[in-house]
Design a protein around this motif. Structure first.
Motif, PDB file in Angstrom:
ATOM      1  N   TYR B 147       0.578  -0.946  -0.136  1.00 13.82           N
ATOM      2  CA  TYR B 147      -0.268  -0.292  -0.252  1.00 13.82           C
ATOM      3  C   TYR B 147       1.032   1.558  -0.038  1.00 13.82           C
ATOM      4  N   GLY B 148       2.295   0.696   0.344  1.00 12.44           N
ATOM      5  CA  GLY B 148       3.222   2.681   0.078  1.00 12.44           C
ATOM      6  C   GLY B 148       3.219   3.167   1.467  1.00 12.44           C
ATOM      7  N   TYR B 149       2.923   1.765   2.746  1.00 11.16           N
ATOM      8  CA  TYR B 149       3.961   2.630   3.398  1.00 11.16           C
ATOM      9  C   TYR B 149       5.395   1.805   3.936  1.00 11.16           C
ATOM     10  N   PRO B 150       6.372   3.159   3.923  1.00 11.49           N
ATOM     11  CA  PRO B 150       7.257   2.562   4.206  1.00 11.49           C
ATOM     12  C   PRO B 150       7.375   2.288   6.057  1.00 11.49           C
ATOM     13  N   VAL B 151       8.526   1.071   6.005  1.00  6.90           N
ATOM     14  CA  VAL B 151       7.879   0.362   7.151  1.00  6.90           C
ATOM     15  C   VAL B 151       9.503   0.140   8.122  1.00  6.90           C
ATOM     16  N   ILE B 152       9.060   0.723   9.614  1.00  2.49           N
ATOM     17  CA  ILE B 152       9.872  -0.183  10.835  1.00  2.49           C
ATOM     18  C   ILE B 152       9.249  -0.714  11.539  1.00  2.49           C
TER      19      ILE B 152
END
Lengths: 194, 194
Positions: B147-152
């Motif tokens: 969905y286009g969210y960068p994730v940590i």
């Protein structure tokens, strides 16, 4: 083709949308309550599955449709869990064994567990009613067709703001292959798809 | 690029999955509670949004994953609303303003309102933790990326049945572009994406 297994889907028959004078009352909704109740009683007698698809909105507006956000936050909130307005109208209160599905958008299928559950219980055909025709009814029906469920819509158990809006939607639904019939016609046919 | 707006997503930290001896306890989960609590406190101090993504299953099994159905019905049910086991562990109980999202499948995004809400509140980057790595953590992270969210991912706030399983998943997640860091590294960097 094996016998259909019907599921009933009743949409948005909550106090805030149905009771005369409620914040976002659909003009035609209250008059359909007795008809929906007869349809519901029929499903209960048959022991066929029933889904009450309703709306619930978080009070901060974080999950409501964009076009409704301003009115919800700045005029009058509705369908907020824990309020009387959010409850399903008393006549149609779910009984043990019936399912409540919460939706945040128009279609009962969009980002809900409805399709997961219909598949699991083996429902093959849907009977859909509630309110209101141009928005949640129609969107749910189109998604049902897209997922491969034949649909019967009970016209006198479904409502809109005006009869003209209802009629225009029924025309479109029939043209796409939905059986739009009265409750009496549905109960008398008993075998619409056989 | 404008500053990121972080949201915290804590997955499945419910008694049934976390407490030692619980029906479907993930071996590594209980040990992560203090670390998740520190991460949660950090988000609360920053007044950044928090989502508690949890499971709830209807007692008749109509909404559980197929591979879990038999055990759920014939051995021991879990995550059933109204039971103590379904509750989020006491240390991580949501406070006013935090969101509870109920999911029926592995990913927190699949047929839930999570993405609707992240968009509405303007979250751009996700910090994800909870349990367990190979299933709900990983699936949610892959959907977040899709969905286009960068994730940590906070590694010491995330658990699996064994350290080996955790490590194997961390390797895969790093290879796909997820920042897998300890809580200390996250708190010290403060600007992972800037």
């Amino acid at each position: 083709m094996k016998d259909p297994k019907y599921a009933l889907i009743i949409i948005d028959m909550q106090n805030d949308f149905v009771l005369p004078g409620a914040p976002v009352c659909v003009a035609g909704a209250y008059a359909t309550v007795p008809c929906i109740k007869r349809l519901l009683d029929f499903f209960r007698t048959q022991r066929w599955p029933v889904f009450h698809v309703i709306r619930e909105y978080r009070a901060d507006g974080s999950d409501i449709e964009l076009t409704r956000l301003d009115g919800f936050l700045n005029q009058k909130p509705y369908a907020v869990p824990g309020t009387e307005g959010c409850n399903i109208v008393a006549e149609l209160t779910p009984v043990e064994g019936e399912y409540r599905i919460i939706k945040n958008r128009f279609s009962g299928f969009m980002n809900t567990e409805l399709d997961f559950m219909l598949r699991r219980i083996g429902a093959t055909h849907l009977v859909i009613c509630g309110t209101q025709y141009p928005n949640c009814i129609r969107t749910t029906i189109f998604d049902a067709l897209a997922y491969g469920y034949p649909v019967i819509n009970i016209t006198d158990a479904t409502s809109a703001q005006t009869p003209q809006i209802a009629e225009a939607n029924i025309t479109d639904l029939r043209n796409i292959g939905v059986e739009c019939v009265t409750l009496q016609e549905f109960l008398e046919s008993g075998s619409v798809w056989k």
